[in-house]
Design an enzyme around this catalytic site. Structure first.
Site, mmCIF file in Angstrom:
data_model
loop_
_atom_site.group_PDB
_atom_site.id
_atom_site.type_symbol
_atom_site.label_atom_id
_atom_site.label_comp_id
_atom_site.label_asym_id
_atom_site.label_seq_id
_atom_site.Cartn_x
_atom_site.Cartn_y
_atom_site.Cartn_z
ATOM 1 N N ASP A 335 0.850 -1.184 0.000
ATOM 2 C CA ASP A 335 0.000 0.000 0.000
ATOM 3 C C ASP A 335 0.894 1.246 0.000
ATOM 4 O O ASP A 335 1.854 1.342 0.768
ATOM 5 C CB ASP A 335 -0.906 0.015 1.233
ATOM 6 N N ASN A 343 -2.580 13.114 -4.040
ATOM 7 C CA ASN A 343 -3.688 13.602 -4.868
ATOM 8 C C ASN A 343 -4.185 14.962 -4.405
ATOM 9 O O ASN A 343 -4.392 15.880 -5.206
ATOM 10 C CB ASN A 343 -4.839 12.591 -4.858
ATOM 11 N N HIS A 348 -4.299 14.854 -9.218
ATOM 12 C CA HIS A 348 -4.412 13.438 -9.615
ATOM 13 C C HIS A 348 -3.371 13.038 -10.650
ATOM 14 O O HIS A 348 -3.010 11.854 -10.745
ATOM 15 C CB HIS A 348 -5.821 13.164 -10.142
ATOM 16 N N ASP A 352 -1.225 9.752 -10.348
ATOM 17 C CA ASP A 352 -1.063 8.722 -11.384
ATOM 18 C C ASP A 352 0.412 8.410 -11.598
ATOM 19 O O ASP A 352 0.798 7.239 -11.810
ATOM 20 C CB ASP A 352 -1.693 9.188 -12.689
ATOM 21 N N GLU A 378 -4.587 2.235 -4.672
ATOM 22 C CA GLU A 378 -3.145 2.359 -4.458
ATOM 23 C C GLU A 378 -2.552 1.077 -3.871
ATOM 24 O O GLU A 378 -1.460 1.085 -3.315
ATOM 25 C CB GLU A 378 -2.842 3.530 -3.521
ATOM 26 N N ARG A 398 14.242 -5.433 0.762
ATOM 27 C CA ARG A 398 14.833 -4.961 -0.491
ATOM 28 C C ARG A 398 13.779 -4.296 -1.362
ATOM 29 O O ARG A 398 14.034 -3.270 -2.004
ATOM 30 C CB ARG A 398 15.489 -6.127 -1.234
#
Length: 463
Positions: A335, A343, A348, A352, A378, A398
């Protein structure tokens, strides 16, 4: 190795340059020489005491079809109490994508009491010769039509029976392989087929001789086409003719153009060429459209990585593979930290860019055999096989660090860093292990990571 006596015999077996495995009559392994262990990529502990039903054995035949335990070399010798000579078997193990191929011989050493009998299996590695190339693959994909029929009952109404056709045959005739196996080549003939030429072919078959011929045949839809055929007999190792093979080339175009040249009708040739061009163009457009539809169905439009549907389908297959190979499977959810702030603060378009950056990092981080995708919003997901559970945190750290190295550059050249929180579950695949349960565990671990300050990795403690 209770039934073997004498230091000399054991010394010979230890120094032999072929694999030697000895089974008790119940098929349990009691001895394997060093070459056998090396060829099978097993340790002494992995071999000794294992019988034919042990799940670690995975044999295939020369057609790459799985062989059941009752048809393993040792099982066949036990069943028939007779030797097995020069049979080819493939062995699959988890360390190699390609099978190993062995020439196997086996024989029983029978005692008056079966329990005191044993079975000796010897084998040589022929993988190098076997894997040079596949004759079957060459024949299947040859541009010319290839048909093989049985050589018996040439005059019978339903003979000679077809036993093999390649892809070029299916493309030319419109018949599928399943439709023609067991049928006779006579199904391709029609009222305009040259009876005299067919009689010559019949006579050559009766005399078991080769012949070249050009005849008119008909496709499944009734469309005529001309074939130039080379028919020749196939023999077994005893020199007996068992089958006939026909190598056939579609010469319809040559016939057609010859007739056009003779009649000097250039107009018809031009029409044919135009039609072929239109068909090719339409076919290409259809192919391109189908390709776009597939990509749209299985890939995320923004990030161009697998979408949730594609990830789920491939991850389920990954779990099946893990169960087959008895591997550890690592499932994870990723996440993006504070994504809403990107945003709300920068718009936005920047949001993106962040999603695309994360997807790009995933594509460069994971291997070709790994499964990953955009799971929604996301959130991203991954599912990989690992050799040791101890490597889980190293791998995830990593990945987390690589994400943090990705930077988003704004119009004023300001650089924004992107961090992620990762929740994972680890499972040793068994019959009860499934994707849904593991993702639920990973989701709980992700929630803990988010509440623990973000930009960290949490492993599910559930088992």
């Amino acid at each position: 190795m209770n039934s073997l006596t004498g230091v000399t015999l054991q010394s010979l077996l230890e120094k032999a340059n072929i694999g030697v495995v000895i089974h008790n009559w119940d098929t349990k392994v009691v001895y394997a020489n060093p070459v056998a262990l090396k060829l099978l990529r097993l340790t002494h502990e992995q071999m000794i005491g294992k019988d034919a039903k042990d799940p670690q054995w995975r044999f295939i035949d020369e057609g790459n079809r799985p062989i059941q335990p009752e048809n393993y070399p040792v099982s066949l010798v036990k069943r028939f109490k007779a030797p097995l000579n020069n049979e080819v078997f493939g062995v699959i193990d988890s360390k190699n994508e390609k099978p190993s191929w062995f020439m196997v011989n086996a024989y029983p050493e029978l005692s008056s009491f079966l329990k005191e009998s044993f079975i000796v299996v010897t084998f040589n590695d022929i993988s190098e010769q076997k894997n040079l190339f596949s004759y079957r693959a060459i024949v299947d994909n040859a541009k010319d039509v290839i048909i093989v029929t049985e050589a018996e009952s040439i005059d019978a109404p339903l003979s000679p029976r077809i036993v093999y056709v390649n892809k070029a045959f299916e493309a030319l005739t419109g018949y599928t392989k399943d439709e023609v196996i067991g049928e006779t080549p006579r199904i391709l003939q029609g009222k305009e087929s040259d009876k005299a030429e067919l009689a010559k072919i019949r006579q050559a078959l009766l005399e078991e001789k080769s012949i070249n011929s050009t005849i008119l045949n008909y496709s499944k839809s009734g469309h005529p086409y001309w074939l130039n055929m080379d028919i020749f007999p196939l023999t077994n190792k005893y020199g007996e003719v068992t089958h006939f093979a026909a190598l056939e080339r579609d010469v319809t175009s040559e016939k057609y153009y010859a007739e056009q040249l003779e009649s000097k009708n250039e107009g018809l040739k031009e029409i044919k060429a135009n039609l072929e061009s239109i068909i090719r163009e339409k076919t290409q457009k259809l192919h391109d459209a189908n390709k776009k539809l597939y990509h749209h169905a299985y890939y995320d439009e923004l990030t161009d990585i697998p979408n949730r549907r594609s990830f789920t389908e491939q991850a389920v297959k990954q779990f099946s593979r893990a169960k087959r190979e008895n591997s550890v499977i690592l499932s994870g959810l990723i996440d993006i930290d504070l994504f809403k702030r990107f945003n709300d603060t920068y718009g936005h378009a920047i949001g993106d860019q962040v999603l695309v950056s994360v997807a790009t990092t995933l594509s460069s981080f994971f291997r070709q055999e790994d499964v990953f995708g955009r799971y929604g919003g996301e959130e991203f997901a991954f599912c990989i096989l690992i050799s040791e559970q101890s490597k889980v945190m190293e791998i995830c750290e990593r990945l987390k660090d690589k994400m943090a190295q990705s930077m988003i550059t704004l119009e004023d050249n300001t650089e924004l860093s992107v961090t992620v929180s990762i929740g994972v579950s680890v499972a040793s695949a068994d019959k009860t292990t499934n994707l849904t349960d593991e993702l639920i565990k990973a989701d709980k671990a992700l929630y803990e990571a988010k509440n623990n300050g973000r930009n960290c990795v949490k492993i599910s403690k559930e088992t």
